[in-house]
Design an enzyme around this catalytic site. Structure first.
Site, PDB file in Angstrom:
ATOM      1  N   ASN A   9     -13.569 -10.336  -0.275  1.00 45.30           N
ATOM      2  CA  ASN A   9     -13.302  -9.250  -1.136  1.00 45.30           C
ATOM      3  C   ASN A   9     -11.775  -9.584  -1.803  1.00 45.30           C
ATOM      4  O   ASN A   9     -11.040  -9.039  -0.954  1.00 45.30           O
ATOM      5  CB  ASN A   9     -13.831  -8.097  -0.969  1.00 45.30           C
ATOM      6  CG  ASN A   9     -13.479  -6.756  -2.058  1.00 45.30           C
ATOM      7  OD1 ASN A   9     -13.241  -7.295  -3.086  1.00 45.30           O
ATOM      8  ND2 ASN A   9     -13.506  -5.728  -1.670  1.00 45.30           N
ATOM      9  N   LYS A  11     -10.229  -8.142  -3.886  1.00 44.31           N
ATOM     10  CA  LYS A  11      -9.770  -6.705  -4.583  1.00 44.31           C
ATOM     11  C   LYS A  11      -9.030  -7.151  -6.020  1.00 44.31           C
ATOM     12  O   LYS A  11      -9.009  -8.176  -6.448  1.00 44.31           O
ATOM     13  CB  LYS A  11      -9.158  -5.939  -3.578  1.00 44.31           C
ATOM     14  CG  LYS A  11      -9.977  -5.659  -2.394  1.00 44.31           C
ATOM     15  CD  LYS A  11      -9.376  -4.478  -1.336  1.00 44.31           C
ATOM     16  CE  LYS A  11     -10.396  -4.416  -0.174  1.00 44.31           C
ATOM     17  NZ  LYS A  11     -10.040  -3.569   0.823  1.00 44.31           N
ATOM     18  N   HIS A  97     -18.571  -0.308  -3.095  1.00 44.12           N
ATOM     19  CA  HIS A  97     -17.341  -0.325  -1.936  1.00 44.12           C
ATOM     20  C   HIS A  97     -16.590   0.951  -1.792  1.00 44.12           C
ATOM     21  O   HIS A  97     -16.572   1.657  -2.856  1.00 44.12           O
ATOM     22  CB  HIS A  97     -16.356  -1.390  -2.493  1.00 44.12           C
ATOM     23  CG  HIS A  97     -15.309  -1.763  -1.416  1.00 44.12           C
ATOM     24  ND1 HIS A  97     -14.062  -1.007  -1.272  1.00 44.12           N
ATOM     25  CD2 HIS A  97     -15.021  -2.816  -0.605  1.00 44.12           C
ATOM     26  CE1 HIS A  97     -13.431  -1.632  -0.316  1.00 44.12           C
ATOM     27  NE2 HIS A  97     -14.344  -2.605  -0.085  1.00 44.12           N
ATOM     28  N   GLU A  99     -13.748   1.950  -2.065  1.00 44.65           N
ATOM     29  CA  GLU A  99     -12.820   2.111  -2.875  1.00 44.65           C
ATOM     30  C   GLU A  99     -13.264   2.631  -4.258  1.00 44.65           C
ATOM     31  O   GLU A  99     -12.762   3.547  -4.998  1.00 44.65           O
ATOM     32  CB  GLU A  99     -11.754   0.869  -2.950  1.00 44.65           C
ATOM     33  CG  GLU A  99     -10.968   0.635  -1.685  1.00 44.65           C
ATOM     34  CD  GLU A  99     -10.498  -0.742  -1.571  1.00 44.65           C
ATOM     35  OE1 GLU A  99      -9.961  -1.014  -0.752  1.00 44.65           O
ATOM     36  OE2 GLU A  99     -10.556  -1.620  -2.590  1.00 44.65           O
ATOM     37  N   GLU A 169     -19.066  -0.600   6.365  1.00 40.91           N
ATOM     38  CA  GLU A 169     -17.587  -0.771   6.387  1.00 40.91           C
ATOM     39  C   GLU A 169     -17.257   0.957   6.779  1.00 40.91           C
ATOM     40  O   GLU A 169     -17.131   1.829   5.826  1.00 40.91           O
ATOM     41  CB  GLU A 169     -17.051  -0.934   4.859  1.00 40.91           C
ATOM     42  CG  GLU A 169     -17.683  -0.347   3.621  1.00 40.91           C
ATOM     43  CD  GLU A 169     -16.911  -0.563   2.334  1.00 40.91           C
ATOM     44  OE1 GLU A 169     -16.228  -1.574   2.274  1.00 40.91           O
ATOM     45  OE2 GLU A 169     -17.119   0.309   1.721  1.00 40.91           O
ATOM     46  N   GLY A 175      -7.833  -1.816   5.766  1.00 43.33           N
ATOM     47  CA  GLY A 175      -6.502  -1.984   5.306  1.00 43.33           C
ATOM     48  C   GLY A 175      -5.751  -1.160   6.310  1.00 43.33           C
ATOM     49  O   GLY A 175      -4.521  -1.020   6.106  1.00 43.33           O
ATOM     50  N   SER A 215     -11.277  -4.535   8.371  1.00 37.69           N
ATOM     51  CA  SER A 215     -10.174  -5.289   9.021  1.00 37.69           C
ATOM     52  C   SER A 215     -10.596  -6.386  10.088  1.00 37.69           C
ATOM     53  O   SER A 215     -10.264  -6.611  11.141  1.00 37.69           O
ATOM     54  CB  SER A 215      -9.191  -4.231  10.026  1.00 37.69           C
ATOM     55  OG  SER A 215      -8.608  -3.470   9.201  1.00 37.69           O
TER      56      SER A 215
END
Length: 254
Positions: A9, A11, A97, A99, A169, A175, A215
């Site tokens: 990904n 991003k 996702h 985000e 996730e 991150g 991660s």
């Protein structure tokens, strides 16, 4: 045997030159994919066609969109439809996702609509689920993830749900440099599979790849992917570094 998947990904990163160089480095690397292994590059919308061209007909390699609209077409400025992705020959799309959920208020209901439209147009969704830190600290992660599955997936038939890839996730590990231990990853991914078994039966649940995303790096991929119910990873930052991602691909279960 379930598919083992290394999904990147990217991003909102890279220029087109950097994106092409990264894709070329990955495509040309000494990677020996087994028949049940595949690599998916989740790239920004403007780069779908150029990276699709770089990937070409390389066996086991695919390009994914990072999102899609829950509408078929119309006056939705800035949105990208499933039909558009299909017309480009894109086969995978990341849906839900963390985000997208956090920054763009995508609800479980909206994600159910996105899954429906992706499947209608023959796209394979990589459906993301997972809990934030406060839920983990309260030890409510299982109930939280179960609700995500129920509200976004459980309206689907067994036939349709078997076409989906799930990516767990832990939001607290994205991150942040924190990673769920291999035992934590196995525990909740086994729980996800048990929930799918309860709803759809063992044959269906055992066929669905469940990836870990949080991660993932070259130095922890072998241990994570070695867990029984971890079928690869959805990789963020490390997928932007060719050598890291290549090592992650080579860490997939044989």
């Amino acid at each position: 045997m379930r598919k083992q998947i290394a999904a990147a990904n990217w991003k909102m990163n890279l220029t087109i030159h950097q994106a092409k160089e990264l894709a070329e480095n990955i495509i040309n690397a000494p990677i020996d994919l087994k028949p049940d292994q595949l690599v998916v590059l989740g790239v920004p919308f403007p780069y779908l066609a150029p990276i699709q061209k770089v990937v070409g007909d390389k066996a086991g390699f695919y390009v994914a969109a990072q999102n899609l609209s829950n509408k078929k077409n119309g006056a939705f400025t800035g949105e990208v439809s499933a039909e558009m992705l299909q017309s480009l020959g894109i086969q995978y799309v990341i849906i839900g996702h963390s985000e997208r959920r956090e920054y763009y208020n995508e609800t479980n209901g909206v994600l159910a609509e996105k899954l429906n439209i992706a499947l209608e147009y023959g796209l394979t969704p990589i459906f993301c689920c997972g809990e934030p830190l406060y839920i983990r600290e309260e030890e409510r992660q299982n109930a939280f993830v179960a609700e995500q599955l129920k509200e976004s997936l459980y309206h689907l038939s067994a036939e349709d749900v078997s076409k989906i890839v799930i990516a767990y996730e832990p939001i607290w590990a994205i991150g942040t440099g924190k990673t769920a231990s291999s035992e934590q990853a196995q525990e909740i991914q086994a729980f996800i599979r048990s929930e799918l078994t309860t709803k759809y039966g063992a044959e269906v649940s055992e066929s669905i790849p469940v990836l870990y995303g949080g991660s993932v790096k070259a130095n922890n991929a072998v241990e994570l992917f070695g867990q029984k119910d971890v079928d690869g990873g959805l990789v963020g930052g490390a997928s932007l570094i060719a050598t890291e991602f290549i090592a992650i691909i080579n860490s997939l279960k044989a």
